[in-house]
Design an enzyme around this catalytic site. Structure first.
Site, PDB file in Angstrom:
ATOM      1  N   ASP A 198     137.017   1.145  66.383  1.00 30.35           N
ATOM      2  CA  ASP A 198     138.623   1.350  67.497  1.00 30.35           C
ATOM      3  C   ASP A 198     140.094   0.685  66.601  1.00 30.35           C
ATOM      4  O   ASP A 198     139.978  -0.296  67.040  1.00 30.35           O
ATOM      5  CB  ASP A 198     138.087   0.603  69.090  1.00 30.35           C
ATOM      6  CG  ASP A 198     137.253   1.737  69.908  1.00 30.35           C
ATOM      7  OD1 ASP A 198     136.837   2.407  68.735  1.00 30.35           O
ATOM      8  OD2 ASP A 198     136.178   1.145  70.443  1.00 30.35           O
ATOM      9  N   ASP A 225     129.244   9.917  76.918  1.00 33.92           N
ATOM     10  CA  ASP A 225     129.915   9.040  77.716  1.00 33.92           C
ATOM     11  C   ASP A 225     128.955   8.000  79.592  1.00 33.92           C
ATOM     12  O   ASP A 225     128.359   9.128  79.388  1.00 33.92           O
ATOM     13  CB  ASP A 225     131.099   8.584  78.022  1.00 33.92           C
ATOM     14  CG  ASP A 225     132.345   8.308  76.980  1.00 33.92           C
ATOM     15  OD1 ASP A 225     131.181   8.257  76.071  1.00 33.92           O
ATOM     16  OD2 ASP A 225     133.391   8.542  77.465  1.00 33.92           O
TER      17      ASP A 225
END
Lengths: 216, 262
Positions: free
Chosen positions: B130, B11
């Site tokens: 997602d 990330d």
């Protein structure tokens, strides 16, 4: 000595150029790498690389859109015997025809058609994406020092179409993906890899260095 | 034979790795390029950068990170986060990304997937899905697409959406279970399997890896082509090499090339 990487609006030119620079440096070769869309620079280079990603027809269109490029490649590579490396769709463009969506003429340097991969096992995913071992059919200087076979090094592939060569002599290496899939073709001064040497870590850097040392 | 891919994910926010990466030999653990080099040397099969930079102005930093990573790492790099336009994709590919992952933009406008695939080729278009389980106890399993980090329900069925984006030209699906992400409880294997069996393109399982058995399960039970994990590698719980050895011992086909010099 210089290497020209042909820029015709397709391909990961930055990655390709960096991999060639690194391979040249590590192999102690003094070969400036130029990314260019100028046919004169291509014609003057000692070695020529044609990358390419995307669809066959789009890549062919892109190559045709650079004035004089196909002519320069034909003259220096096909007729002039200059060492040439095609990568991924750049390799597929060496074929007679591409059958992706529509039928498109290739450069016709290696006889055969580029066809959809149809694995014998229908559960195998398309694209053929990831790391696979090379199965070598003929010796070739570009595979010098590279272990092949099931215990050998891996090359990185990402493609849904593959070159079906007409003359088995042109097939240097294949991979197994629900049947044999063409991985590396060669004829005279020309070589093409379906895999991405610039993304294939140890195998790729070695193959690129071999290409830069190659005297066909 | 094609090998199972093991993909560490970083990330990245404002050009720095969020949560940090704990490698012994890392000079700057917050520098994504240093982390990428360490994973490259460790034999990761691909690398994934997820950009979570909020401000649009700071996006330029990401291109520099991608460029410097591509100069140093000769393995495939997928970059995602905030990809909304054809120009976003082009800029990332020019910087050196090999694949670009599209998330929210694919949900709000599925045709963007078709446009992207036609322009750049399916091989570089990853759709990040997602999904969250919405079926209750005793009901047949059902998962929905969520956006905005799992906060916003869309009412879209995850399996139908996966089929749709694959048909539109996505070359690969990055599937994250919002129920499992960050839990270390393992992938949602029923979800991974349902999606992997529904599409012909490769599926990367993501979300919830806490141990090496979870990686094995993602492939064996979930039918994933590739497994993605973040924290077990970042925090030094396991190395890439340990994970690959473990997966190979469990009978999975893994790539374990020596990282030899030219």
């Amino acid at each position: 000595m210089s290497v020209a990487i042909v820029d015709y609006g397709s391909g990961n030119l930055h990655s390709a150029a960096k991999a060639f620079e690194r391979a040249a440096r590590e192999a102690g070769l003094d070969q400036p790498i130029r990314v260019t869309s100028d046919p004169a620079i291509v014609a003057a280079a000692d070695r020529i690389v044609l990358p390419g990603v995307g669809a066959f027809a789009d890549c062919r269109r892109g190559l045709d859109a650079v004035p004089g490029m196909v002519e320069a490649l034909t003259r220096t590579v096909r007729e002039g015997g200059r060492p040439f490396l095609g990568i991924c769709v750049g390799m597929q463009l060496m074929a007679s025809r591409g059958l992706e969506h529509v039928t498109t003429a290739g450069l016709d340097w290696i006889a055969g058609d580029v066809k959809a991969i149809v694995p014998s096992d229908p559960s195998l995913k398309i694209p053929h994406m990831g790391w696979n071992n090379l199965r070598q059919h003929h010796p070739h200087p570009l595979l010098d020092g590279i272990a092949t076979g099931e215990d050998g090094l891996h090359a990185y592939f990402v493609h849904s179409y593959a070159l079906d060569v007409r003359d088995p002599e042109d097939l240097v290496a294949s991979v197994d993906y629900g049947g044999p899939v063409t991985a590396l073709v060669a004829r005279d001064n020309m070589v093409g890899t379906q895999f991405h040497p610039e993304k294939s870590q140890a195998l790729g850097l070695r193959l690129i260095a071999n290409f830069m040392r190659w005297r066909p | 034979m094609l090998k199972v891919r093991l993909i560490p994910c970083l990330d990245v926010k404002d050009g720095r790795v969020v949560k940090g990466v704990q490698f012994l030999d890392l000079v700057d653990a917050g520098d994504p390029v240093e982390a990428a080099k360490a994973y490259d040397a460790a034999g990761a099969d691909e690398l994934c950068f997820l950009d979570i930079t909020a401000s649009h102005e700071a996006r330029g930093i990401l291109f520099d990170v991608v460029r410097r990573t591509a100069e140093a790492c000769f393995m495939p790099l997928t970059v995602g986060g905030g990809v909304r336009t054809v120009a976003d994709i082009r800029n990332l590919l020019l910087a050196g990304a090999d694949k670009v992952s599209i998330n929210t933009a694919a949900v709000s406008n599925p045709d963007f997937v078709r446009e992207a695939a036609e322009k750049f080729g399916s091989q570089c278009i990853v759709v990040a899905i997602d999904a969250k389980k919405v079926s209750g106890e005793g009901e047949p399993d059902r998962w929905e697409i969520f956006t905005h980090g799992g906060r916003k329900a869309t009412g879209i069925d995850a399996i139908a959406f996966a089929r749709q984006v694959a048909d539109l030209g996505a070359g690969e699906l990055l599937l994250t279970s919002m129920d499992r992400d960050g839990t270390k409880g393992g992938y949602d294997l029923a979800l991974v399997r349902a999606i992997a069996d529904a599409v012909t393109v490769p599926v990367i399982a993501s979300g919830g890896v806490g141990n090496l058995d979870h990686l094995v399960d993602g492939v064996r039970e979930g039918h994933a082509s590739a497994v993605l994990a973040a924290s077990i590698f970042h925090f030094g719980t396991h190395t890439i090499g340990e994970a690959k050895d473990y997966m190979a011992a469990a009978g999975l086909m893994m790539r374990r090339d020596p990282q030899t010099r030219v």
